[in-house]
Motif scaffolding. Sequence first.
Motif, PDB file in Angstrom:
ATOM      1  N   UNK A   1     -58.243  -9.379 -11.670  1.00  0.00           N
ATOM      2  CA  UNK A   1     -58.024  -8.699 -10.382  1.00  0.00           C
ATOM      3  C   UNK A   1     -56.683  -9.113  -9.781  1.00  0.00           C
ATOM      4  N   UNK A   2     -56.154  -8.265  -8.907  1.00  0.00           N
ATOM      5  CA  UNK A   2     -54.939  -8.626  -8.164  1.00  0.00           C
ATOM      6  C   UNK A   2     -55.300  -9.708  -7.136  1.00  0.00           C
ATOM      7  N   UNK A   3     -54.277 -10.334  -6.567  1.00  0.00           N
ATOM      8  CA  UNK A   3     -54.503 -11.373  -5.547  1.00  0.00           C
ATOM      9  C   UNK A   3     -55.355 -10.827  -4.402  1.00  0.00           C
ATOM     10  N   UNK A   4     -55.005  -9.648  -3.922  1.00  0.00           N
ATOM     11  CA  UNK A   4     -55.751  -9.045  -2.818  1.00  0.00           C
ATOM     12  C   UNK A   4     -57.205  -8.776  -3.185  1.00  0.00           C
ATOM     13  N   UNK A   5     -57.424  -8.268  -4.401  1.00  0.00           N
ATOM     14  CA  UNK A   5     -58.789  -7.976  -4.845  1.00  0.00           C
ATOM     15  C   UNK A   5     -59.621  -9.249  -4.965  1.00  0.00           C
ATOM     16  N   UNK A   6     -58.987 -10.346  -5.393  1.00  0.00           N
ATOM     17  CA  UNK A   6     -59.703 -11.626  -5.462  1.00  0.00           C
ATOM     18  C   UNK A   6     -60.132 -12.069  -4.061  1.00  0.00           C
ATOM     19  N   UNK A   7     -59.252 -11.816  -3.086  1.00  0.00           N
ATOM     20  CA  UNK A   7     -59.602 -12.158  -1.693  1.00  0.00           C
ATOM     21  C   UNK A   7     -60.822 -11.337  -1.260  1.00  0.00           C
ATOM     22  N   UNK A   8     -60.835 -10.044  -1.613  1.00  0.00           N
ATOM     23  CA  UNK A   8     -61.974  -9.195  -1.219  1.00  0.00           C
ATOM     24  C   UNK A   8     -63.250  -9.641  -1.906  1.00  0.00           C
ATOM     25  N   UNK A   9     -63.111 -10.040  -3.187  1.00  0.00           N
ATOM     26  CA  UNK A   9     -64.289 -10.512  -3.921  1.00  0.00           C
ATOM     27  C   UNK A   9     -64.854 -11.757  -3.240  1.00  0.00           C
ATOM     28  N   UNK A  10     -63.958 -12.648  -2.835  1.00  0.00           N
ATOM     29  CA  UNK A  10     -64.455 -13.862  -2.183  1.00  0.00           C
ATOM     30  C   UNK A  10     -65.118 -13.537  -0.841  1.00  0.00           C
ATOM     31  N   UNK A  11     -64.556 -12.591  -0.101  1.00  0.00           N
ATOM     32  CA  UNK A  11     -65.209 -12.164   1.151  1.00  0.00           C
ATOM     33  C   UNK A  11     -66.583 -11.568   0.834  1.00  0.00           C
ATOM     34  N   UNK A  12     -66.649 -10.764  -0.246  1.00  0.00           N
ATOM     35  CA  UNK A  12     -67.930 -10.196  -0.680  1.00  0.00           C
ATOM     36  C   UNK A  12     -68.944 -11.272  -1.019  1.00  0.00           C
ATOM     37  N   UNK A  13     -68.470 -12.344  -1.676  1.00  0.00           N
ATOM     38  CA  UNK A  13     -69.356 -13.456  -2.052  1.00  0.00           C
ATOM     39  C   UNK A  13     -69.879 -14.174  -0.813  1.00  0.00           C
ATOM     40  N   UNK A  14     -69.050 -14.267   0.207  1.00  0.00           N
ATOM     41  CA  UNK A  14     -69.510 -14.875   1.469  1.00  0.00           C
ATOM     42  C   UNK A  14     -70.503 -13.957   2.177  1.00  0.00           C
TER      43      UNK A  14
ATOM     44  N   UNK B   1     -50.451 -10.546   0.249  1.00  0.00           N
ATOM     45  CA  UNK B   1     -50.999  -9.205  -0.027  1.00  0.00           C
ATOM     46  C   UNK B   1     -49.939  -8.122   0.115  1.00  0.00           C
ATOM     47  N   UNK B   2     -50.137  -7.032  -0.603  1.00  0.00           N
ATOM     48  CA  UNK B   2     -49.279  -5.853  -0.434  1.00  0.00           C
ATOM     49  C   UNK B   2     -49.668  -5.181   0.883  1.00  0.00           C
ATOM     50  N   UNK B   3     -48.799  -4.316   1.449  1.00  0.00           N
ATOM     51  CA  UNK B   3     -49.156  -3.614   2.685  1.00  0.00           C
ATOM     52  C   UNK B   3     -50.482  -2.849   2.574  1.00  0.00           C
ATOM     53  N   UNK B   4     -50.721  -2.192   1.428  1.00  0.00           N
ATOM     54  CA  UNK B   4     -51.971  -1.430   1.247  1.00  0.00           C
ATOM     55  C   UNK B   4     -53.177  -2.372   1.228  1.00  0.00           C
ATOM     56  N   UNK B   5     -53.012  -3.519   0.573  1.00  0.00           N
ATOM     57  CA  UNK B   5     -54.106  -4.501   0.527  1.00  0.00           C
ATOM     58  C   UNK B   5     -54.390  -5.060   1.923  1.00  0.00           C
TER      59      UNK B   5
ATOM     60  N   UNK C   1     -61.187 -18.566  -4.216  1.00  0.00           N
ATOM     61  CA  UNK C   1     -61.899 -19.352  -5.233  1.00  0.00           C
ATOM     62  C   UNK C   1     -63.008 -18.473  -5.790  1.00  0.00           C
ATOM     63  N   UNK C   2     -62.694 -17.813  -6.892  1.00  0.00           N
ATOM     64  CA  UNK C   2     -63.690 -16.974  -7.575  1.00  0.00           C
ATOM     65  C   UNK C   2     -63.819 -17.501  -9.005  1.00  0.00           C
ATOM     66  N   UNK C   3     -64.903 -17.121  -9.667  1.00  0.00           N
ATOM     67  CA  UNK C   3     -65.105 -17.547 -11.060  1.00  0.00           C
ATOM     68  C   UNK C   3     -64.357 -16.565 -11.957  1.00  0.00           C
ATOM     69  N   UNK C   4     -63.156 -16.968 -12.381  1.00  0.00           N
ATOM     70  CA  UNK C   4     -62.223 -16.051 -13.043  1.00  0.00           C
ATOM     71  C   UNK C   4     -62.752 -15.500 -14.362  1.00  0.00           C
ATOM     72  N   UNK C   5     -63.548 -16.298 -15.080  1.00  0.00           N
ATOM     73  CA  UNK C   5     -64.031 -15.868 -16.402  1.00  0.00           C
ATOM     74  C   UNK C   5     -65.242 -14.934 -16.300  1.00  0.00           C
TER      75      UNK C   5
END
Length: 246
Positions: A148-161, A178-182, A91-95
């Motif tokens: 952002x990609x799905x994985x990057x959105x997950x990282x952004x949300x972790x960053x927000x926390x 997520x992709x293996x690299x993500x 759950x990130x602010x997409x705009x």
Amino acid sequence: MKSLLELSGVSVSFDGFRAINNLSFQIGEPELRAIIGPNGAGKTTFMDIITGKTRPDEGRVIWGEKSVSLLRMSESQIARAGIGRKFQKPTVFEAQTVRENLAMALKNPRGPFDVLLYRKTEAGAARIEELAREVGLHDDLPRQAGALSHGQKQWLEIGMLLAQDPRLLLVDEPAAGMTPAEREHTTDLLKRAARTRAVVVVEHDMEFVRRLDCRVTVLHEGSVLAEGSLDHVTANRDVIDVYLGR
């Protein structure tokens, strides 16, 4: 290591179904812990109880050095006490840009006028740069979160926390989609976060859990079935029977 969070004798029923059954659990600080278990094991309800979304019928949920009962606190009080939760769907602010998302997470106080009157501070700007580096999005700070990609959105949300500096981070199925690299990057990110705080990861992906290389708690029918290293719990006959549906 003194426990940061302790649940003892916790039970909760929904319409006669016991979702959590005399559950006891504790985690120290810092510590990384994985929670695994088949569907219906009580993993989501367990997190709902810690964050105040669900009230147990019985038991104790004790937090911090002063042994405060979380059961007397509202969801917002629990969040302010230092418990952050990341749901499965990001759950990130997409705009908004990555930078703006992190800035919004940093802000305090949070009233409508405080948000409007928010002024950028040097300390805040430096913290945003630091968080973006920590989650691997430094080069993406000007990008819209929706791009952002799905994985990057997950990282952004972790960053927000992490921007709220929680002492306990609850993360629900971070590897999903997520992709293996993500996934590899997410493993590193959670392990780093757990150097300075308690991190609980609920996950189905056993390969991901193996890479976390931490203590594992197996839930089944709302209780702890086994606890220890992944090798230890996956060699446990009860765990094998539960996972193979015997």
